[in-house]
Design an enzyme around this catalytic site. Structure first.
Site, PDB file in Angstrom:
ATOM      1  N   ASP A  25       0.785  -1.229   0.000  1.00 57.60           N
ATOM      2  CA  ASP A  25       0.000   0.000   0.000  1.00 57.60           C
ATOM      3  C   ASP A  25       0.818   1.281   0.000  1.00 57.60           C
ATOM      4  OD1 ASP A  25       1.086   0.051   2.540  1.00 57.60           O
ATOM      5  OD2 ASP A  25      -0.792  -0.371   3.577  1.00 57.60           O
TER       6      ASP A  25
ATOM      7  N   GLU B 150      -0.248  -8.999  -1.393  1.00 56.15           N
ATOM      8  CA  GLU B 150      -0.986  -8.456  -0.250  1.00 56.15           C
ATOM      9  C   GLU B 150      -2.129  -7.579  -0.747  1.00 56.15           C
ATOM     10  OE1 GLU B 150       0.839  -7.288   3.893  1.00 56.15           O
ATOM     11  OE2 GLU B 150       0.177  -5.446   2.915  1.00 56.15           O
TER      12      GLU B 150
ATOM     13  N   GLU C 176      -2.475   5.093   2.550  1.00 57.30           N
ATOM     14  CA  GLU C 176      -2.378   3.673   2.199  1.00 57.30           C
ATOM     15  C   GLU C 176      -3.680   3.090   1.663  1.00 57.30           C
ATOM     16  OE1 GLU C 176       0.931   4.528   5.080  1.00 57.30           O
ATOM     17  OE2 GLU C 176      -1.206   5.033   4.959  1.00 57.30           O
TER      18      GLU C 176
ATOM     19  N   HIS D 203       3.833   5.608  14.343  1.00 58.88           N
ATOM     20  CA  HIS D 203       4.423   6.523  13.375  1.00 58.88           C
ATOM     21  C   HIS D 203       3.444   7.022  12.310  1.00 58.88           C
ATOM     22  CE1 HIS D 203       4.465   2.715  11.162  1.00 58.88           C
ATOM     23  NE2 HIS D 203       4.461   3.452  10.065  1.00 58.88           N
TER      24      HIS D 203
ATOM     25  N   ARG E 266       0.749   8.743   9.849  1.00 54.37           N
ATOM     26  CA  ARG E 266       0.417  10.150   9.645  1.00 54.37           C
ATOM     27  C   ARG E 266      -0.857  10.560  10.376  1.00 54.37           C
ATOM     28  NH1 ARG E 266       2.781  12.632   4.892  1.00 54.37           N
ATOM     29  NH2 ARG E 266       4.252  11.199   3.914  1.00 54.37           N
TER      30      ARG E 266
ATOM     31  N   HIS F 197      10.685   6.044  15.312  1.00 51.36           N
ATOM     32  CA  HIS F 197      10.774   6.389  13.892  1.00 51.36           C
ATOM     33  C   HIS F 197      11.576   7.676  13.739  1.00 51.36           C
ATOM     34  CE1 HIS F 197       9.452   7.249   9.766  1.00 51.36           C
ATOM     35  NE2 HIS F 197       9.018   5.999   9.715  1.00 51.36           N
TER      36      HIS F 197
END
Length: 382
Positions: A94, A116, A130, A207, A209, A240
């Protein structure tokens, strides 16, 4: 018959490594092109799994935007595709690399196989970007390698032809099981110092967004609360590198007793940390699949997940991002051993370690070189 594998981030590389290894064993020739949407973390995985790279676009820039990544991948891959002219392009998951690579292949009328495929949250902005990367890639792909039967159902509802869908399990389980060692010796000094036998080690990652800002601060405050309330708990938080994560982590958790902020770990280190920890708290997608394969309950630090199979199976639980709810869900598993045991023993719905072999067989079937593989069914032997 050349098959071009395109990926750009560490998670993609981990999940495509078993596919590359499987394709080496047959008549298809795998060629690897990386965009390096992530650089250092990607290189660690390439070295670990000994994946030779034929083409490296090296697009990573400081503060790069989604628009910049998309444009650089499209432009760079156009030249690669013209040179290689592969019979098929394989992409994974993604990421922006995934979508842009699929579009670049479509522009040159080269079929795309999506590893996937079929995961859906049904909210275009959660996870962002994603969810839309997956949907757009699914619209462009000729072949769809689904990790679960539910992912297959999602694609069927979107009118994807059933004969172009293969249920394979998730290749991340193949990668994980190949790298965990019973007598593994950690290189990271913090991990070497931990008493995994006498303490309960919680692994936390965050992490995404959509969690930047208030949700991320709430998550970190909940982690601090857990360490304060349970003297036998150690929290390991690989931080991260993005400043949106690093800065609040240092401000809230820096110096907190029994909370260990460490740099991002190489995959071998992280996989073996998972194998030895007690509980996982994460907003990652992949960890919802990996940790249950090792018998570790997962609390998902998100409001929605595109992987509901784990929730249904009981291997993961949505904890949200509010400080109070994260703390409450974690406390329940730390106090109630029966509840913890139910999650730890639940059957992982995401794979059995044979996904890459099924993808290889599916590609042979697509090219008229073999029989269609049997679909992966959770709970059955591979």
């Amino acid at each position: 018959m050349d098959v071009l594998l395109v990926f750009g981030t560490r998670p993609e590389a981990i999940k495509m490594a078993p596919v590359y290894r499987a394709l080496r064993e047959g008549p298809l020739r795998p060629i690897v092109a990386v965009t390096a949407q992530h650089r250092e973390m990607l290189d660690q995985v390439l070295e670990l799994f000994q994946i030779p790279v034929a083409y490296d676009l090296n697009i990573m820039r400081e503060g790069q935007s989604l628009t910049q990544v998309t444009g650089l991948v499209l432009g760079g891959l156009a030249q690669v595709l013209e040179e290689v002219r592969p019979r098929l392009v394989l992409v994974h998951g993604d990421t922006t690399t995934t979508f842009a690579a699929s579009l670049a292949a479509f522009y040159q009328q080269i079929p795309v196989g999506h590893v996937e495929a079929g995961l859906r949250s049904h909210d275009p902005y959660n996870p962002y970007p994603e969810e839309m990367n997956r949907r757009l890639t699914g619209s462009l792909a000729a072949l769809h390698f689904c990790p679960t039967p539910l992912a297959r159902e999602n694609l069927c509802r979107e009118s994807v032809a059933p004969d172009r869908i293969y249920v394979t399990g998730n290749t991340v389980i193949d990668a994980l099981l190949s790298i965990v060692e019973e007598d593994y010796q950690f290189q990271d000094p913090t991990l070497r110092s931990l008493d995994f036998a006498g303490r309960r080690v919680l692994v936390a990652t965050a992490h995404r967004r959509e969690n930047w800002g208030g949700p991320l601060r709430d998550i970190m405050l909940a982690l601090k609360d857990l360490a304060d309330r349970f003297p036998d708990v150690e929290v390991v938080f690989p931080v991260h590198r993005n400043p949106q994560v690093r800065e609040p982590a240092q401000a809230i958790l820096g110096g907190a007793p029994r909370v260990h902020l460490i740099p991002p770990l190489p995959y071998g280190e992280f996989a073996n940390l998972l194998a030895r920890c007690h509980l996982v708290l994460t907003d990652s997608g992949g960890l919802q699949e990996e940790a249950p394969a090792l018998g570790k309950p997962v609390l998902v630090l998100r409001e929605k997940t595109e992987r509901p199979e784990g929730v249904a199976a009981g291997t993961v639980r949505l904890a949200g991002t509010r400080r109070e709810t994260v703390l409450q869900e974690a406390e329940r598993l730390l106090v109630d051993s029966e509840e913890y045991g139910r999650m730890a023993r639940a059957v992982n719905p995401y794979g059995d370690g044979m996904a890459a072999a099924r993808i290889h067989q599916a590609l042979l079937h697509y090219f008229g070189l073999g029989e269609r593989p049997l679909d992966f069914r959770p709970g059955e032997e591979g």
